[in-house]
Scaffold this active site. Structure first.
Site, mmCIF file in Angstrom:
data_model
loop_
_atom_site.group_PDB
_atom_site.id
_atom_site.type_symbol
_atom_site.label_atom_id
_atom_site.label_comp_id
_atom_site.label_asym_id
_atom_site.label_seq_id
_atom_site.Cartn_x
_atom_site.Cartn_y
_atom_site.Cartn_z
ATOM 1 N N CYS A 1 2.033 6.589 -19.767
ATOM 2 C CA CYS A 1 2.575 5.336 -19.223
ATOM 3 C C CYS A 1 1.559 4.677 -18.282
ATOM 4 O O CYS A 1 1.280 5.223 -17.217
ATOM 5 C CB CYS A 1 3.871 5.672 -18.488
ATOM 6 S SG CYS A 1 4.490 4.415 -17.384
ATOM 7 N N CYS B 1 2.649 4.149 -14.675
ATOM 8 C CA CYS B 1 2.789 5.455 -14.024
ATOM 9 C C CYS B 1 1.432 5.955 -13.550
ATOM 10 O O CYS B 1 1.310 6.512 -12.451
ATOM 11 C CB CYS B 1 3.403 6.476 -14.980
ATOM 12 S SG CYS B 1 5.030 6.028 -15.614
#
Length: 153
Positions: free
Chosen positions: A73, A76
């Protein structure tokens, strides 16, 4: 022959890069007093189903921020170094619990996490109501959000 050599060199280089990404560096951790969870010197702990209850016990004495994310991600990956730096800078005022969405799917279900990254503030083993942070909006916004969670007690 040189085409084959170049291909082999590229393959070896690619394998080295993949190995460096997939093989985590050993983290230096110290045990938290009277608990089995391993907290790093920077107030960060990896949270799994196995140690979730111990992390929730820690939330009885300080704010615990569960960081739901994944290695694949992009937001992230942007959030992780910033929030880890803040966990160290805040000097133990909160404990950062990193939850890998790919490893601990049961925790994602338990907390009804639908988007990554999601930060869930916990106090006394309960989520602070209406306080989730979804996504990453930069260090300034993150610092303000953490300060607001700490102000709640």
């Amino acid at each position: 022959m040189s085409l084959l050599k170049n291909w082999l060199r590229a393959s070896v280089a690619a394998a080295a890069v993949v190995a460096a990404v997939l093989v985590p560096a050993p983290a230096q951790a110290t045990p938290m007093a009277d608990a089995t969870i391993q907290v790093s010197a920077d107030n960060v702990v990896k949270v799994t189903s196995a140690n979730h209850d111990e992390v929730m016990e820690a939330s009885r004495t300080k704010l615990v921020i569960l960081d739901f994310g994944a290695a694949w991600c992009p937001p992230c990956r942007q959030l992780k170094p910033v929030i880890e730096k803040l966990a160290a800078q805040y000097g133990g005022r909160f404990l950062l619990g990193e939850v890998d969405a790919d490893v601990s799917r049961d925790l994602l279900s338990r907390y009804r996490v639908q988007y990554l990254p999601t930060l869930v503030p916990m106090r006394n083993a309960a989520e602070l109501p209406g306080s989730r942070m979804i996504g990453f909006r930069g260090e300034t916004a993150l610092r303000a959000w953490i300060d607001a969670q700490l102000a709640k007690g």
